[in-house]
Design a protein around this motif. Structure first.
Motif: not given
Length: 100
Positions: A42-51
């Motif tokens: 679909x042309x999308x990417x995923x980003x995960x934000x951690x802490x």
């Protein structure tokens, strides 16, 4: 494969590659071409934000991870993102902090 620590997942973002690249470019992990190359159909990417990342004093091997899961009556699959039970997380966390 070994577990070397744990982090809290704070946010999952799905958007077009250029938008996420612009937002996280300052982290310097991937270039624009790599982010574009990771896009799905679909042309999308995923980003995960951690802490709150914590490195375990003792690495937990893949065999030990499986043994801990089996001991709790669970099946462990690490091929992709997967939710684990709090009991398994506690067992892995304690194993990563066991005294040698």
């Amino acid at each position: 494969m070994v577990a070397i620590g744990c982090s809290r997942l704070d946010e999952v973002l799905i958007d077009d590659p250029d938008t996420l690249f612009s937002r996280f470019e300052h982290l310097g992990v991937y270039g624009r071409a790599e982010v574009r190359g990771a896009a799905d159909a679909s042309g999308k990417v995923m980003a995960l934000r951690f802490s709150d990342t914590e490195i375990f004093p003792v690495q937990v091997t893949h065999g030990r991870l499986n043994a801990l899961a089996l001991g709790l009556g669970l099946r462990l699959s690490l091929m992709s993102l997967a939710r684990i039970s709090s009991a398994l997380f506690q067992a892995v966390y304690e194993e990563g902090h066991r005294k040698t």
